[in-house]
Write a protein that holds these residues in place. Structure first.
Motif, PDB file in Angstrom:
ATOM      1  N   GLN A   1     -12.095  -1.050   1.190  1.00 37.11           N
ATOM      2  CA  GLN A   1     -11.008  -0.979   2.154  1.00 37.11           C
ATOM      3  C   GLN A   1     -11.039  -2.216   3.030  1.00 37.11           C
ATOM      4  O   GLN A   1     -12.043  -2.549   3.631  1.00 37.11           O
TER       5      GLN A   1
ATOM      6  N   ALA B   1      -8.286  -4.755   8.410  1.00 38.72           N
ATOM      7  CA  ALA B   1      -7.002  -5.413   8.589  1.00 38.72           C
ATOM      8  C   ALA B   1      -7.020  -6.366   9.761  1.00 38.72           C
ATOM      9  O   ALA B   1      -7.321  -5.980  10.876  1.00 38.72           O
TER      10      ALA B   1
ATOM     11  N   ASN C   1      -2.308   0.834   6.974  1.00 37.50           N
ATOM     12  CA  ASN C   1      -3.639   1.431   7.045  1.00 37.50           C
ATOM     13  C   ASN C   1      -3.572   2.834   6.466  1.00 37.50           C
ATOM     14  O   ASN C   1      -3.086   3.763   7.117  1.00 37.50           O
ATOM     15  N   ILE C   2      -4.042   2.968   5.253  1.00 34.20           N
ATOM     16  CA  ILE C   2      -3.901   4.254   4.561  1.00 34.20           C
ATOM     17  C   ILE C   2      -4.670   5.362   5.258  1.00 34.20           C
ATOM     18  O   ILE C   2      -4.315   6.542   5.165  1.00 34.20           O
TER      19      ILE C   2
ATOM     20  N   ASP D   1      -8.599   6.555  -0.065  1.00 35.68           N
ATOM     21  CA  ASP D   1      -8.507   5.604   1.033  1.00 35.68           C
ATOM     22  C   ASP D   1      -9.114   4.248   0.700  1.00 35.68           C
ATOM     23  O   ASP D   1      -9.123   3.348   1.538  1.00 35.68           O
TER      24      ASP D   1
ATOM     25  N   PRO E   1      -5.258  -2.306   1.870  1.00 36.68           N
ATOM     26  CA  PRO E   1      -3.993  -2.154   2.606  1.00 36.68           C
ATOM     27  C   PRO E   1      -2.933  -3.183   2.227  1.00 36.68           C
ATOM     28  O   PRO E   1      -1.743  -2.865   2.196  1.00 36.68           O
TER      29      PRO E   1
ATOM     30  N   LYS F   1       0.667  -2.138   0.868  1.00 39.82           N
ATOM     31  CA  LYS F   1       1.871  -2.557   1.580  1.00 39.82           C
ATOM     32  C   LYS F   1       2.850  -3.223   0.627  1.00 39.82           C
ATOM     33  O   LYS F   1       4.060  -2.959   0.661  1.00 39.82           O
TER      34      LYS F   1
END
Length: 348
Positions: free
Chosen positions: A44, A47, A54-55, A92, A96, A100
């Motif tokens: 992950q 960010a 952001n999952i 998760d 990201p 996106k």
């Protein structure tokens, strides 16, 4: 299972035969410096940009499918695409930036596979066929008759299984760090197979990993080209000692189950592999691999996929290894959108 760290740089190229689309793309080596450590098939992103999706902020839902309750998230706009995570990863774990890019014009479905994260284990045997049944049942429960399907590493095996068993539910197929399996599969180097087996066995008995083992996994996941460009990628693992620290969403028994599924797919000389069956289905197929993936999934297996499936697209990314979705998430998102928009079937 693998370790990853983040950054960007890619060169996409290759031509297998006249039926394969040639990609040539050189991308500058801008570096994402904020990184963190993950053990498994993906990781992950931390960010840097508030615009990133952001999952973890998206609430999960559950639906009953067969003998299990499946946890999932659905977001975005447009035609549906369902993503199969890699081994040991929950929903998760997807980057990201990649999410996106995909969700800008697709409805994205991510989910925890049987026994992972917030999805229950159930009582049915843990096999590729059962996991494909679970996913088909999830699509039915969500009233999605047909979707694009993407799978990464072990998840790519399950994406193929779903396509073979439920071709009417699949529009197109995207395979990242994958293999057809069976008798034509090129295996991992013996010493790496031994290392993985030892780590799985140790996790079952709560035996700590050594720093040498961790460094070997990190190096294999990132590849020599990436490490040469970003030597800092090998730093910051001093406090990692157990599998459970790294993957709290999966217990050791499920790690072993997933490992056995992978072995059955890859080490099955009496099976011709999935690609002969996929070739008959005429599904648009995109195959993505890192050219330095020589341990987790020897990248020659991706070349074998496009040799067997007429019209398959091949993208090879230079200075990337098995962690390619995390190393170049923006680029893969753009490639994926190009593929889906080019090969989409107009509504009948």
């Amino acid at each position: 299972m693998h370790y990853t760290k983040k950054s960007k740089e890619a060169q996409l190229h290759h031509l297998i035969s006249s039926f394969i689309l040639l990609f040539v793309l050189i991308i500058s080596s801008s570096i994402v410096t904020n990184t963190h450590i993950v053990y498994g098939q993906t990781n992950q992103t931390i960010a840097k940009n508030e615009d990133l999706l952001n999952i973890q902020d998206i609430p999960a839902k559950k639906v009953h499918v067969g003998d299990i309750d499946v946890a999932y998230k659905m977001f975005g706009n447009g035609d549906p695409i369902i993503l199969f995570s890699g081994a040991s990863d929950n929903m998760d774990a997807w980057d990201p930036s990649l999410l996106k890019g995909i969700s800008s014009n697709h409805t994205v479905i991510v989910f925890d596979q049987r026994g992972i994260g917030n999805t229950t284990v159930g009582t049915n045997p843990y096999t590729p066929q059962q996991l494909a049944n679970d996913t088909a049942g999830l699509l039915d429960a969500l009233k999605i008759p047909k979707a694009d399907v993407m799978g990464y590493s072990l998840g790519s095996y399950l994406a193929q299984q779903l396509t073979i068993m439920y071709p009417n539910k699949v529009n197109s197929l995207v395979l990242v760090a994958s293999s057809c399996g069976g008798k034509d599969h090129t295996p991992k180097p013996p010493e790496f197979l031994e290392l993985q087996s030892e780590i799985v066995n140790n996790s079952l008995h709560n035996i700590p990993m050594t720093q040498e083992e961790i460094k070997s996994l990190v190096s294999a996941s990132l590849g020599s080209g990436w490490i040469k460009l970003h030597p800092e990628s090998l730093e910051g693992f001093e406090n990692i000692t157990t599998f459970q620290q790294l993957k709290p969403a999966v217990n050791p028994e499920m790690v072993n189950n997933q490992n056995n599924v992978g072995k059955h797919w890859e080490d099955n000389p009496n099976w011709s592999g999935a690609c002969d069956e996929l070739a008959k289905l005429d599904k648009p197929t995109l195959v993505i691999t890192g050219t330095d993936d020589n341990f987790y999934q020897p990248h020659v297996n991706s070349l074998k996929i496009v040799e067997k499936i007429p019209g398959a697209w091949l993208v090879q990314i230079k200075d990337a290894s098995h962690a390619v979705p995390d190393q170049y998430p923006d680029e893969i998102g753009k490639i994926l959108n190009t593929f889906l928009s080019t090969t989409s079937t107009p509504p009948s």
